[in-house]
Design a protein around this motif. Structure first.
Motif, mmCIF file in Angstrom:
data_model
loop_
_atom_site.group_PDB
_atom_site.id
_atom_site.type_symbol
_atom_site.label_atom_id
_atom_site.label_comp_id
_atom_site.label_asym_id
_atom_site.label_seq_id
_atom_site.Cartn_x
_atom_site.Cartn_y
_atom_site.Cartn_z
ATOM 1 N N SER A 174 36.550 -35.984 125.378
ATOM 2 C CA SER A 174 37.311 -35.459 126.504
ATOM 3 C C SER A 174 36.465 -35.542 127.777
ATOM 4 O O SER A 174 35.269 -35.245 127.755
ATOM 5 N N VAL A 175 37.087 -35.932 128.900
ATOM 6 C CA VAL A 175 36.313 -36.242 130.111
ATOM 7 C C VAL A 175 35.581 -35.055 130.727
ATOM 8 O O VAL A 175 34.660 -35.251 131.510
ATOM 9 N N GLU A 176 35.933 -33.835 130.368
ATOM 10 C CA GLU A 176 35.225 -32.690 130.949
ATOM 11 C C GLU A 176 33.913 -32.389 130.238
ATOM 12 O O GLU A 176 33.107 -31.588 130.710
ATOM 13 N N PHE A 179 38.162 -27.615 127.979
ATOM 14 C CA PHE A 179 39.528 -27.125 128.086
ATOM 15 C C PHE A 179 39.866 -26.337 126.837
ATOM 16 O O PHE A 179 39.343 -26.599 125.750
ATOM 17 N N LEU A 180 40.731 -25.365 126.998
ATOM 18 C CA LEU A 180 41.140 -24.475 125.921
ATOM 19 C C LEU A 180 42.634 -24.229 126.072
ATOM 20 O O LEU A 180 43.122 -24.077 127.196
ATOM 21 N N THR A 181 43.343 -24.194 124.960
ATOM 22 C CA THR A 181 44.764 -23.884 125.003
ATOM 23 C C THR A 181 44.970 -22.426 124.627
ATOM 24 O O THR A 181 44.547 -21.983 123.563
ATOM 25 N N ARG A 182 45.605 -21.705 125.514
ATOM 26 C CA ARG A 182 46.057 -20.354 125.223
ATOM 27 C C ARG A 182 47.559 -20.458 124.998
ATOM 28 O O ARG A 182 48.175 -21.470 125.348
ATOM 29 N N THR A 184 41.862 -26.763 139.183
ATOM 30 C CA THR A 184 40.765 -27.164 140.065
ATOM 31 C C THR A 184 39.887 -28.202 139.382
ATOM 32 O O THR A 184 39.494 -29.207 139.987
ATOM 33 N N LEU A 185 39.568 -27.976 138.109
ATOM 34 C CA LEU A 185 38.755 -28.942 137.353
ATOM 35 C C LEU A 185 39.501 -30.261 137.196
ATOM 36 O O LEU A 185 38.907 -31.334 137.361
ATOM 37 N N VAL A 186 40.787 -30.217 136.890
ATOM 38 C CA VAL A 186 41.569 -31.442 136.729
ATOM 39 C C VAL A 186 41.535 -32.258 138.021
ATOM 40 O O VAL A 186 41.359 -33.478 137.993
ATOM 41 N N ALA A 187 41.668 -31.609 139.163
ATOM 42 C CA ALA A 187 41.620 -32.324 140.443
ATOM 43 C C ALA A 187 40.272 -33.018 140.623
ATOM 44 O O ALA A 187 40.213 -34.180 141.062
#
Length: 126
Positions: free
Chosen positions: A92-94, A101-104, A13-16
């Motif tokens: 990072s754009v967010e 953003f976080l990587t799991r 949703t955030l990426v969109a």
């Protein structure tokens, strides 16, 4: 097909929303410089992908790369892109959104590793 990278619904949703603001995006899993090992999101064309970068796949229509050395360590895991409250790196754009953003990750099963071993190796950038 076994995907090397996935995305949560919240992150998608955030990426969109970010893509609507910035146009096409790409992700690069940082190797630990400015913001630890956070996934970084850039407008396409503002991050130079080189031959040392491995294309893990696509999330929400955006290519997702990782450095080759880091891929060697993480090749047995599926990366899952998520988003959490907090401030990440300014690159990072967010970052202005008050989230990061976080990587799991999770280990691939033995059966998934067999499928991956039989597949072509991931493409390189550049």
């Amino acid at each position: 097909m076994v995907e090397r990278v996935e995305i949560t619904e919240a992150a998608a949703t955030l990426v969109a929303r970010l893509a609507a603001q910035h146009g096409p995006l790409l992700f690069h899993q940082s190797g630990g410089c400015c913001d630890g090992s956070a996934p970084m999101c850039y407008p396409a064309g503002e991050f130079r992908v080189g031959p040392q970068d491995v294309l893990l796949g696509s999330v929400a229509g955006c290519p997702f790369y990782i450095g080759a050395a880091q891929f060697e360590y993480w090749q047995h895991t599926q990366l899952i892109l998520d988003v959490v409250p907090g401030r990440g790196a300014g690159f990072s754009v967010e970052a202005p959104e008050g989230v990061r953003f976080l990587t799991r990750s999770r280990l691939f099963t033995d059966a998934e590793m067999v499928v991956l071993a039989a597949a072509r190796p991931p493409e390189r950038g550049g």
